[in-house]
Enzyme design. Structure first.
Site, short mmCIF file in Angstrom:
data_model
loop_
_atom_site.label_atom_id
_atom_site.label_comp_id
_atom_site.label_asym_id
_atom_site.label_seq_id
_atom_site.Cartn_x
_atom_site.Cartn_y
_atom_site.Cartn_z
N LYS A 255 0.93 -1.06 -0.08
CA LYS A 255 0.20 -0.03 0.10
C LYS A 255 0.86 1.23 -0.12
O LYS A 255 0.36 2.34 -0.75
CB LYS A 255 -0.96 0.03 1.31
CG LYS A 255 -1.98 1.17 1.42
CD LYS A 255 -2.92 1.53 0.37
CE LYS A 255 -3.82 2.29 0.50
NZ LYS A 255 -4.69 2.73 -0.49
N ARG A 256 2.00 1.17 0.72
CA ARG A 256 2.92 2.36 0.66
C ARG A 256 3.43 2.78 -0.73
O ARG A 256 3.78 3.78 -0.81
CB ARG A 256 4.30 2.01 1.67
CG ARG A 256 5.18 3.24 1.91
CD ARG A 256 6.04 2.61 3.00
NE ARG A 256 5.55 2.21 4.24
CZ ARG A 256 6.26 1.24 5.10
NH1 ARG A 256 7.46 0.94 4.83
NH2 ARG A 256 5.63 0.70 6.18
#
Length: 488
Positions: A255-256
Protein backbone atom coordinates in the site's frame (compact mmCIF):
# COMPACT_ATOMS: atom_id res chain seq x y z
CA UNK A 1 -7.24 -37.24 21.55
CA UNK A 2 -6.45 -34.77 18.75
CA UNK A 3 -6.19 -31.17 19.88
CA UNK A 4 -8.78 -28.88 18.33
CA UNK A 5 -7.30 -26.64 15.64
CA UNK A 6 -7.36 -22.97 16.63
CA UNK A 7 -6.00 -20.19 14.43
CA UNK A 8 -6.05 -16.44 14.86
CA UNK A 9 -5.96 -13.38 12.66
CA UNK A 10 -4.19 -10.67 14.64
CA UNK A 11 -3.99 -7.47 12.60
CA UNK A 12 -2.76 -4.11 13.81
CA UNK A 13 -5.31 -1.28 13.39
CA UNK A 14 -3.09 0.85 11.17
CA UNK A 15 -5.30 1.56 8.14
CA UNK A 16 -6.76 -0.26 5.18
CA UNK A 17 -6.63 -4.01 4.74
CA UNK A 18 -3.65 -4.96 2.60
CA UNK A 19 -4.09 -7.84 0.17
CA UNK A 20 -1.29 -9.82 1.84
CA UNK A 21 -2.92 -9.45 5.25
CA UNK A 22 -6.29 -10.53 3.91
CA UNK A 23 -4.74 -13.61 2.29
CA UNK A 24 -3.12 -14.51 5.61
CA UNK A 25 -6.52 -14.22 7.30
CA UNK A 26 -8.04 -16.42 4.59
CA UNK A 27 -5.40 -19.14 4.97
CA UNK A 28 -5.84 -19.08 8.76
CA UNK A 29 -9.60 -19.37 8.34
CA UNK A 30 -9.32 -22.25 5.85
CA UNK A 31 -6.81 -24.19 7.99
CA UNK A 32 -9.17 -24.01 10.97
CA UNK A 33 -12.44 -24.67 9.16
CA UNK A 34 -11.06 -27.51 7.05
CA UNK A 35 -10.53 -29.39 10.32
CA UNK A 36 -13.68 -28.12 12.05
CA UNK A 37 -11.65 -25.80 14.26
CA UNK A 38 -11.97 -22.24 15.56
CA UNK A 39 -10.91 -19.00 13.91
CA UNK A 40 -10.20 -16.10 16.27
CA UNK A 41 -9.88 -12.38 15.70
CA UNK A 42 -7.44 -10.52 17.92
CA UNK A 43 -6.52 -6.84 17.63
CA UNK A 44 -2.83 -6.20 18.21
CA UNK A 45 -2.63 -2.53 19.17
CA UNK A 46 0.50 -2.45 21.30
CA UNK A 47 2.07 0.06 18.88
CA UNK A 48 -0.18 2.94 19.88
CA UNK A 49 1.76 5.43 17.75
CA UNK A 50 0.67 3.72 14.52
CA UNK A 51 -2.95 3.21 15.50
CA UNK A 52 -5.41 4.78 13.03
CA UNK A 53 -8.88 5.95 14.03
CA UNK A 54 -11.56 3.75 12.47
CA UNK A 55 -9.11 1.01 11.45
CA UNK A 56 -10.71 -1.58 13.74
CA UNK A 57 -14.05 -1.05 12.00
CA UNK A 58 -12.29 -1.55 8.65
CA UNK A 59 -10.99 -4.90 9.90
CA UNK A 60 -14.47 -5.97 11.01
CA UNK A 61 -16.14 -4.80 7.79
CA UNK A 62 -13.55 -6.42 5.51
CA UNK A 63 -13.74 -9.84 7.14
CA UNK A 64 -17.54 -9.74 7.13
CA UNK A 65 -17.67 -8.70 3.47
CA UNK A 66 -15.62 -11.70 2.40
CA UNK A 67 -17.34 -14.15 4.76
CA UNK A 68 -14.46 -14.81 7.18
CA UNK A 69 -16.64 -14.91 10.26
CA UNK A 70 -14.72 -15.34 13.50
CA UNK A 71 -15.71 -17.64 16.36
CA UNK A 72 -14.17 -15.46 19.08
CA UNK A 73 -13.17 -11.82 19.04
CA UNK A 74 -13.45 -8.37 20.61
CA UNK A 75 -17.03 -7.81 19.51
CA UNK A 76 -18.47 -11.24 20.32
CA UNK A 77 -16.26 -12.34 23.20
CA UNK A 78 -15.17 -15.87 24.01
CA UNK A 79 -13.52 -17.90 26.76
CA UNK A 80 -10.04 -16.45 26.18
CA UNK A 81 -10.62 -12.68 26.15
CA UNK A 82 -10.03 -9.87 26.16
CA UNK A 83 -9.20 -10.01 22.45
CA UNK A 84 -7.58 -6.57 22.26
CA UNK A 85 -3.95 -6.46 23.38
CA UNK A 86 -4.17 -3.04 25.02
CA UNK A 87 -6.85 -4.53 27.29
CA UNK A 88 -4.47 -7.32 28.32
CA UNK A 89 -1.58 -5.13 29.46
CA UNK A 90 -1.66 -6.30 33.06
CA UNK A 91 -0.52 -9.79 32.16
CA UNK A 92 2.51 -9.12 29.96
CA UNK A 93 4.76 -7.55 32.59
CA UNK A 94 4.33 -10.54 34.88
CA UNK A 95 5.27 -12.95 32.09
CA UNK A 96 8.33 -10.84 31.21
CA UNK A 97 9.47 -10.69 34.84
CA UNK A 98 9.10 -14.45 35.08
CA UNK A 99 11.64 -14.78 32.25
CA UNK A 100 13.99 -12.46 34.14
CA UNK A 101 13.79 -14.70 37.19
CA UNK A 102 14.63 -17.80 35.17
CA UNK A 103 17.54 -16.11 33.38
CA UNK A 104 15.88 -15.99 29.95
CA UNK A 105 15.51 -12.20 30.00
CA UNK A 106 17.12 -9.23 31.71
CA UNK A 107 16.58 -5.57 32.53
CA UNK A 108 18.28 -3.19 30.10
CA UNK A 109 18.87 0.46 31.03
CA UNK A 110 20.75 1.41 27.87
CA UNK A 111 19.70 4.52 26.00
CA UNK A 112 19.18 4.83 22.25
CA UNK A 113 22.49 6.69 22.17
CA UNK A 114 24.27 3.69 23.70
CA UNK A 115 22.83 1.38 21.07
CA UNK A 116 23.59 3.81 18.24
CA UNK A 117 27.21 4.06 19.37
CA UNK A 118 27.61 0.30 19.07
CA UNK A 119 25.93 0.35 15.66
CA UNK A 120 28.31 2.99 14.33
CA UNK A 121 31.30 1.07 15.67
CA UNK A 122 30.14 -2.08 13.88
CA UNK A 123 29.72 -0.12 10.66
CA UNK A 124 33.23 1.33 10.95
CA UNK A 125 34.62 -2.17 11.36
CA UNK A 126 32.57 -3.47 8.45
CA UNK A 127 30.80 -6.13 10.52
CA UNK A 128 27.09 -6.83 10.95
CA UNK A 129 25.55 -5.18 13.97
CA UNK A 130 24.37 -7.21 16.94
CA UNK A 131 23.78 -5.30 20.15
CA UNK A 132 26.00 -6.49 22.99
CA UNK A 133 24.07 -5.48 26.08
CA UNK A 134 26.33 -4.49 28.98
CA UNK A 135 23.33 -4.61 31.32
CA UNK A 136 23.48 -8.41 31.26
CA UNK A 137 26.52 -8.16 33.49
CA UNK A 138 25.00 -5.89 36.16
CA UNK A 139 24.78 -7.29 39.68
CA UNK A 140 21.39 -7.87 41.28
CA UNK A 141 22.14 -5.08 43.72
CA UNK A 142 22.86 -2.56 40.95
CA UNK A 143 19.78 -3.60 39.01
CA UNK A 144 17.56 -3.19 42.06
CA UNK A 145 19.13 0.16 42.87
CA UNK A 146 18.44 1.49 39.37
CA UNK A 147 14.89 0.17 39.43
CA UNK A 148 14.30 1.79 42.81
CA UNK A 149 15.66 5.07 41.43
CA UNK A 150 13.02 4.97 38.71
CA UNK A 151 15.43 4.69 35.79
CA UNK A 152 13.66 3.86 32.53
CA UNK A 153 14.28 0.32 31.37
CA UNK A 154 13.21 -2.34 28.93
CA UNK A 155 13.13 -6.07 29.45
CA UNK A 156 15.26 -7.74 26.82
CA UNK A 157 15.47 -11.40 25.90
CA UNK A 158 18.65 -13.17 27.01
CA UNK A 159 20.18 -15.46 24.37
CA UNK A 160 23.37 -17.30 25.31
CA UNK A 161 25.03 -20.55 24.29
CA UNK A 162 22.16 -21.69 22.09
CA UNK A 163 24.23 -23.25 19.33
CA UNK A 164 22.60 -24.82 16.29
CA UNK A 165 18.82 -24.87 16.45
CA UNK A 166 15.97 -25.74 14.13
CA UNK A 167 12.22 -25.81 13.79
CA UNK A 168 9.80 -27.40 11.35
CA UNK A 169 7.52 -25.34 9.14
CA UNK A 170 4.52 -26.70 7.23
CA UNK A 171 5.58 -24.86 4.05
CA UNK A 172 9.37 -24.60 4.18
CA UNK A 173 10.17 -27.81 6.02
CA UNK A 174 13.07 -27.95 8.49
CA UNK A 175 14.71 -24.56 9.08
CA UNK A 176 18.13 -24.56 10.75
CA UNK A 177 19.77 -21.59 12.49
CA UNK A 178 22.88 -20.73 14.43
CA UNK A 179 21.20 -19.63 17.64
CA UNK A 180 24.20 -17.61 18.79
CA UNK A 181 23.65 -15.18 15.91
CA UNK A 182 20.18 -14.22 17.15
CA UNK A 183 19.81 -10.70 18.49
CA UNK A 184 18.34 -10.18 21.93
CA UNK A 185 14.98 -8.60 21.20
CA UNK A 186 13.06 -6.26 23.49
CA UNK A 187 10.11 -7.98 25.15
CA UNK A 188 8.72 -5.16 27.28
CA UNK A 189 9.18 -1.51 26.24
CA UNK A 190 9.96 1.37 28.61
CA UNK A 191 6.33 2.52 28.45
CA UNK A 192 5.18 -0.82 29.87
CA UNK A 193 3.76 -2.02 26.55
CA UNK A 194 4.95 -5.38 25.24
CA UNK A 195 6.51 -5.58 21.82
CA UNK A 196 4.55 -7.32 19.07
CA UNK A 197 7.01 -10.22 19.12
CA UNK A 198 6.48 -10.90 22.82
CA UNK A 199 2.77 -10.18 23.16
CA UNK A 200 1.73 -12.48 20.36
CA UNK A 201 3.61 -15.39 21.97
CA UNK A 202 1.83 -14.87 25.29
CA UNK A 203 -1.52 -14.37 23.61
CA UNK A 204 -1.16 -17.36 21.28
CA UNK A 205 -0.35 -19.64 24.21
CA UNK A 206 -3.04 -18.34 26.56
CA UNK A 207 -5.62 -18.52 23.77
CA UNK A 208 -4.67 -22.13 22.90
CA UNK A 209 -3.64 -21.23 19.35
CA UNK A 210 -2.39 -24.37 17.61
CA UNK A 211 -1.35 -22.98 14.19
CA UNK A 212 0.46 -19.69 13.60
CA UNK A 213 0.20 -18.42 10.02
CA UNK A 214 2.32 -15.45 8.99
CA UNK A 215 4.58 -14.10 6.26
CA UNK A 216 7.87 -15.79 5.51
CA UNK A 217 9.73 -12.65 6.61
CA UNK A 218 9.19 -13.98 10.15
CA UNK A 219 11.15 -17.18 9.50
CA UNK A 220 14.31 -15.59 10.88
CA UNK A 221 12.51 -14.45 14.06
CA UNK A 222 10.91 -17.78 14.83
CA UNK A 223 13.94 -19.27 16.63
CA UNK A 224 13.74 -16.39 19.12
CA UNK A 225 10.05 -17.09 19.64
CA UNK A 226 10.81 -20.75 20.20
CA UNK A 227 13.35 -19.94 22.90
CA UNK A 228 10.60 -18.13 24.78
CA UNK A 229 8.17 -21.04 24.35
CA UNK A 230 10.87 -23.38 25.61
CA UNK A 231 11.73 -21.10 28.54
CA UNK A 232 8.17 -21.34 29.81
CA UNK A 233 7.97 -25.06 29.07
CA UNK A 234 5.14 -24.46 26.60
CA UNK A 235 4.40 -26.48 23.49
CA UNK A 236 5.42 -24.71 20.30
CA UNK A 237 2.62 -24.06 17.80
CA UNK A 238 2.56 -25.47 14.29
CA UNK A 239 4.13 -22.87 12.01
CA UNK A 240 2.82 -22.00 8.55
CA UNK A 241 4.97 -19.33 6.93
CA UNK A 242 3.55 -18.11 3.64
CA UNK A 243 5.31 -16.43 0.70
CA UNK A 244 4.65 -12.75 -0.05
CA UNK A 245 2.16 -11.38 -2.56
CA UNK A 246 4.29 -9.68 -5.20
CA UNK A 247 3.69 -6.65 -7.40
CA UNK A 248 6.20 -8.01 -9.89
CA UNK A 249 9.17 -10.35 -9.87
CA UNK A 250 11.18 -8.12 -7.55
CA UNK A 251 8.77 -5.99 -5.49
CA UNK A 252 6.23 -6.91 -2.84
CA UNK A 253 2.70 -5.65 -3.13
CA UNK A 254 2.58 -2.66 -0.81
CA UNK A 255 0.00 0.00 0.00
CA UNK A 256 2.93 2.30 0.77
CA UNK A 257 3.95 2.04 -2.89
CA UNK A 258 0.46 2.82 -4.12
CA UNK A 259 -0.73 -0.74 -4.64
CA UNK A 260 -4.41 -1.43 -4.14
CA UNK A 261 -5.80 -2.43 -0.77
CA UNK A 262 -8.95 -4.51 -0.44
CA UNK A 263 -10.96 -1.31 0.03
CA UNK A 264 -9.42 0.18 -3.13
CA UNK A 265 -10.41 -2.88 -5.16
CA UNK A 266 -14.00 -2.81 -3.90
CA UNK A 267 -14.19 0.93 -4.64
CA UNK A 268 -13.05 0.16 -8.20
CA UNK A 269 -15.92 -2.26 -8.65
CA UNK A 270 -14.47 -5.66 -7.76
CA UNK A 271 -16.72 -8.05 -5.84
CA UNK A 272 -15.52 -9.13 -2.38
CA UNK A 273 -16.23 -12.79 -3.20
CA UNK A 274 -14.17 -12.55 -6.40
CA UNK A 275 -11.27 -10.92 -4.53
CA UNK A 276 -11.23 -13.62 -1.84
CA UNK A 277 -11.42 -16.35 -4.51
CA UNK A 278 -8.54 -14.81 -6.41
CA UNK A 279 -6.23 -14.29 -3.45
CA UNK A 280 -6.81 -17.89 -2.34
CA UNK A 281 -4.95 -18.89 -5.51
CA UNK A 282 -2.01 -16.56 -4.80
CA UNK A 283 0.60 -18.95 -3.48
CA UNK A 284 -1.75 -21.92 -3.13
CA UNK A 285 -2.35 -24.55 -5.81
CA UNK A 286 -5.80 -26.17 -5.94
CA UNK A 287 -5.91 -29.93 -6.49
CA UNK A 288 -7.62 -29.61 -9.90
CA UNK A 289 -7.80 -27.09 -12.76
CA UNK A 290 -10.83 -25.45 -11.15
CA UNK A 291 -10.40 -21.71 -10.57
CA UNK A 292 -13.80 -20.45 -9.42
CA UNK A 293 -14.44 -21.48 -5.81
CA UNK A 294 -17.03 -20.57 -3.25
CA UNK A 295 -15.73 -20.15 0.29
CA UNK A 296 -17.40 -23.45 1.22
CA UNK A 297 -15.58 -25.20 -1.63
CA UNK A 298 -12.26 -23.70 -0.52
CA UNK A 299 -12.83 -25.02 3.01
CA UNK A 300 -13.46 -28.46 1.56
CA UNK A 301 -10.33 -28.70 -0.63
CA UNK A 302 -7.78 -26.54 1.21
CA UNK A 303 -4.54 -28.33 2.02
CA UNK A 304 -1.71 -26.43 3.67
CA UNK A 305 0.80 -28.71 1.92
CA UNK A 306 -0.17 -27.11 -1.40
CA UNK A 307 1.04 -23.65 -0.33
CA UNK A 308 3.97 -22.57 -2.49
CA UNK A 309 7.36 -21.50 -1.14
CA UNK A 310 7.78 -18.76 -3.73
CA UNK A 311 6.03 -15.41 -3.98
CA UNK A 312 2.89 -15.04 -6.10
CA UNK A 313 2.47 -12.08 -8.44
CA UNK A 314 -0.79 -10.17 -8.11
CA UNK A 315 -2.26 -10.04 -11.63
CA UNK A 316 -5.01 -7.43 -11.91
CA UNK A 317 -6.01 -8.77 -15.34
CA UNK A 318 -6.62 -12.23 -13.88
CA UNK A 319 -8.66 -10.73 -11.06
CA UNK A 320 -10.66 -8.71 -13.61
CA UNK A 321 -11.40 -11.88 -15.59
CA UNK A 322 -12.47 -13.70 -12.44
CA UNK A 323 -14.65 -10.78 -11.36
CA UNK A 324 -16.36 -10.88 -14.75
CA UNK A 325 -17.04 -14.58 -14.30
CA UNK A 326 -18.72 -13.90 -10.97
CA UNK A 327 -20.89 -11.18 -12.49
CA UNK A 328 -21.95 -13.34 -15.43
CA UNK A 329 -22.78 -16.30 -13.21
CA UNK A 330 -25.30 -14.29 -11.19
CA UNK A 331 -29.03 -14.70 -11.65
CA UNK A 332 -30.78 -11.74 -13.32
CA UNK A 333 -32.25 -10.62 -10.00
CA UNK A 334 -28.96 -10.90 -8.10
CA UNK A 335 -27.13 -9.07 -10.87
CA UNK A 336 -29.65 -6.25 -10.97
CA UNK A 337 -29.46 -5.86 -7.22
CA UNK A 338 -25.66 -5.66 -7.52
CA UNK A 339 -25.58 -3.03 -10.29
CA UNK A 340 -28.70 -1.01 -9.45
CA UNK A 341 -26.86 1.76 -7.62
CA UNK A 342 -24.36 2.10 -10.47
CA UNK A 343 -27.15 2.34 -13.05
CA UNK A 344 -29.01 4.84 -10.88
CA UNK A 345 -25.98 7.08 -11.07
CA UNK A 346 -25.14 6.42 -14.71
CA UNK A 347 -28.58 6.69 -16.35
CA UNK A 348 -30.90 9.57 -15.53
CA UNK A 349 -33.39 9.14 -18.39
CA UNK A 350 -36.70 7.25 -18.23
CA UNK A 351 -35.22 3.95 -19.34
CA UNK A 352 -35.83 0.48 -17.95
CA UNK A 353 -32.71 -0.15 -15.91
CA UNK A 354 -33.48 -3.85 -15.62
CA UNK A 355 -33.29 -4.11 -19.41
CA UNK A 356 -30.01 -2.20 -19.37
CA UNK A 357 -28.72 -4.62 -16.73
CA UNK A 358 -29.54 -7.54 -19.03
CA UNK A 359 -27.40 -6.19 -21.88
CA UNK A 360 -24.41 -5.26 -19.72
CA UNK A 361 -24.24 -8.48 -17.70
CA UNK A 362 -22.45 -10.54 -20.40
CA UNK A 363 -20.04 -7.72 -21.19
CA UNK A 364 -19.00 -5.95 -17.98
CA UNK A 365 -16.06 -7.29 -15.93
CA UNK A 366 -15.80 -4.58 -13.26
CA UNK A 367 -18.67 -2.55 -11.83
CA UNK A 368 -16.90 0.76 -12.39
CA UNK A 369 -17.03 0.09 -16.13
CA UNK A 370 -20.80 0.51 -16.05
CA UNK A 371 -21.07 4.30 -16.09
CA UNK A 372 -18.87 4.81 -19.12
CA UNK A 373 -20.47 1.91 -21.01
CA UNK A 374 -24.07 3.13 -20.66
CA UNK A 375 -23.73 6.94 -20.59
CA UNK A 376 -24.97 7.12 -24.20
CA UNK A 377 -28.53 6.38 -23.05
CA UNK A 378 -28.77 9.91 -21.68
CA UNK A 379 -26.63 11.52 -24.35
CA UNK A 380 -25.17 9.84 -27.46
CA UNK A 381 -21.45 10.28 -27.89
CA UNK A 382 -19.91 12.78 -30.28
CA UNK A 383 -18.73 10.76 -33.26
CA UNK A 384 -17.12 11.26 -36.62
CA UNK A 385 -19.14 10.18 -39.66
CA UNK A 386 -16.23 7.94 -40.59
CA UNK A 387 -17.46 5.66 -37.80
CA UNK A 388 -20.08 4.47 -40.28
CA UNK A 389 -17.24 3.03 -42.31
CA UNK A 390 -16.61 -0.48 -41.00
CA UNK A 391 -14.64 -2.93 -43.12
CA UNK A 392 -15.85 -6.07 -41.38
CA UNK A 393 -19.49 -4.95 -41.47
CA UNK A 394 -19.07 -3.82 -45.12
CA UNK A 395 -20.55 -0.47 -44.11
CA UNK A 396 -19.76 2.97 -45.59
CA UNK A 397 -21.31 6.40 -44.99
CA UNK A 398 -23.17 5.92 -48.28
CA UNK A 399 -24.66 2.52 -47.42
CA UNK A 400 -25.32 3.77 -43.87
CA UNK A 401 -27.55 6.57 -45.18
CA UNK A 402 -29.58 4.08 -47.26
CA UNK A 403 -29.90 1.74 -44.28
CA UNK A 404 -30.90 4.42 -41.77
CA UNK A 405 -33.55 5.87 -44.07
CA UNK A 406 -35.07 2.41 -44.47
CA UNK A 407 -34.81 1.71 -40.73
CA UNK A 408 -36.53 4.98 -39.92
CA UNK A 409 -39.40 4.07 -42.21
CA UNK A 410 -40.08 0.65 -40.70
CA UNK A 411 -39.67 1.76 -37.11
CA UNK A 412 -42.08 4.65 -37.55
CA UNK A 413 -44.75 2.25 -38.77
CA UNK A 414 -44.51 -0.03 -35.75
CA UNK A 415 -47.57 0.01 -33.48
CA UNK A 416 -46.18 -2.15 -30.68
CA UNK A 417 -42.70 -1.61 -29.28
CA UNK A 418 -41.42 -4.76 -27.63
CA UNK A 419 -38.05 -6.45 -27.64
CA UNK A 420 -39.47 -9.13 -29.92
CA UNK A 421 -41.10 -6.73 -32.40
CA UNK A 422 -38.02 -4.52 -32.69
CA UNK A 423 -35.87 -7.62 -33.16
CA UNK A 424 -38.15 -9.05 -35.84
CA UNK A 425 -38.49 -5.76 -37.71
CA UNK A 426 -34.81 -4.86 -37.84
CA UNK A 427 -33.62 -8.36 -38.75
CA UNK A 428 -36.11 -8.57 -41.63
CA UNK A 429 -34.78 -5.38 -43.25
CA UNK A 430 -31.33 -6.48 -44.55
CA UNK A 431 -32.90 -9.10 -46.77
CA UNK A 432 -35.37 -6.57 -48.19
CA UNK A 433 -32.54 -4.13 -48.90
CA UNK A 434 -30.28 -6.88 -50.23
CA UNK A 435 -27.69 -5.92 -47.65
CA UNK A 436 -25.68 -7.77 -45.05
CA UNK A 437 -26.93 -7.63 -41.44
CA UNK A 438 -23.93 -5.55 -40.45
CA UNK A 439 -24.62 -2.97 -43.16
CA UNK A 440 -27.92 -2.22 -41.46
CA UNK A 441 -27.29 -2.85 -37.78
CA UNK A 442 -23.88 -1.15 -37.53
CA UNK A 443 -25.23 2.23 -38.72
CA UNK A 444 -28.20 1.90 -36.35
CA UNK A 445 -25.97 1.22 -33.35
CA UNK A 446 -23.69 4.11 -34.33
CA UNK A 447 -26.63 6.50 -34.75
CA UNK A 448 -28.24 5.48 -31.44
CA UNK A 449 -25.11 5.47 -29.29
CA UNK A 450 -22.44 7.53 -31.00
CA UNK A 451 -19.96 4.85 -29.87
CA UNK A 452 -17.96 2.12 -31.54
CA UNK A 453 -18.34 -0.20 -28.58
CA UNK A 454 -21.54 -0.68 -26.61
CA UNK A 455 -22.70 -3.37 -24.16
CA UNK A 456 -25.67 -4.17 -26.39
CA UNK A 457 -26.35 -4.27 -30.11
CA UNK A 458 -28.56 -2.05 -32.24
CA UNK A 459 -31.73 -4.03 -31.50
CA UNK A 460 -31.37 -4.01 -27.69
CA UNK A 461 -30.43 -0.32 -27.62
CA UNK A 462 -33.33 0.70 -29.86
CA UNK A 463 -35.81 -1.19 -27.69
CA UNK A 464 -34.54 0.35 -24.45
CA UNK A 465 -34.47 3.90 -25.88
CA UNK A 466 -38.06 3.59 -27.03
CA UNK A 467 -39.62 4.52 -30.35
CA UNK A 468 -39.61 8.30 -29.96
CA UNK A 469 -36.00 8.64 -28.82
CA UNK A 470 -34.73 6.05 -31.32
CA UNK A 471 -36.37 7.89 -34.24
CA UNK A 472 -35.06 11.22 -32.97
CA UNK A 473 -31.45 9.97 -32.95
CA UNK A 474 -31.79 8.30 -36.33
CA UNK A 475 -33.16 11.57 -37.78
CA UNK A 476 -30.09 13.44 -36.52
CA UNK A 477 -27.81 10.83 -38.08
CA UNK A 478 -29.64 10.98 -41.42
CA UNK A 479 -29.37 14.77 -41.52
CA UNK A 480 -25.65 14.66 -40.82
CA UNK A 481 -25.02 12.03 -43.47
CA UNK A 482 -27.10 13.92 -46.04
CA UNK A 483 -25.25 17.15 -45.30
CA UNK A 484 -21.90 15.42 -45.66
CA UNK A 485 -22.87 13.90 -49.00
CA UNK A 486 -24.17 17.25 -50.25
CA UNK A 487 -20.77 18.80 -49.58
CA UNK A 488 -19.00 16.18 -51.71
Amino acid sequence: MTKKIRTRFAPSPTGYMHIGNLRTALFEYLIAKHEGGDFLLRIEDTDQGRKVEGAVDIIYDTLKQVGLNWDEGPDIGGDFGPYVQSERLGMYKGYAEELVKTGHAHYCFCSEEDIEEQRKEAESLGISFKFQDPCKHLSQEEIQSRLDAGEPYVIRQTIENVGDTYFDDEVYGRIEFDGDLLDEQILLKSDGFPTYNFANIIDDHTMNITHVVRGNEYLSSTPKYNLIYDAYGWQRPTYVHVPPVMKDEFHKLSKRNGDASFQDLVAKGYLPQAVINYIALLGWAPPTEQEIYSLEELIEVFDVKRISRSGAIFDIDKLTWMNGMYLRNMSEDEYYETVASYLEKAVQGPYDRREIAKIIQPRIDVLNQIEESVDFFDQPGEYDLEMYRHKKMKSTPETALVALQAVRGVLEQMDTWTAESVHETLLALPKELEMKNGQVLWPVRTALSGKQFTPGGAIEIAFILGKEEALKRIDVAIERLQAAQAEC
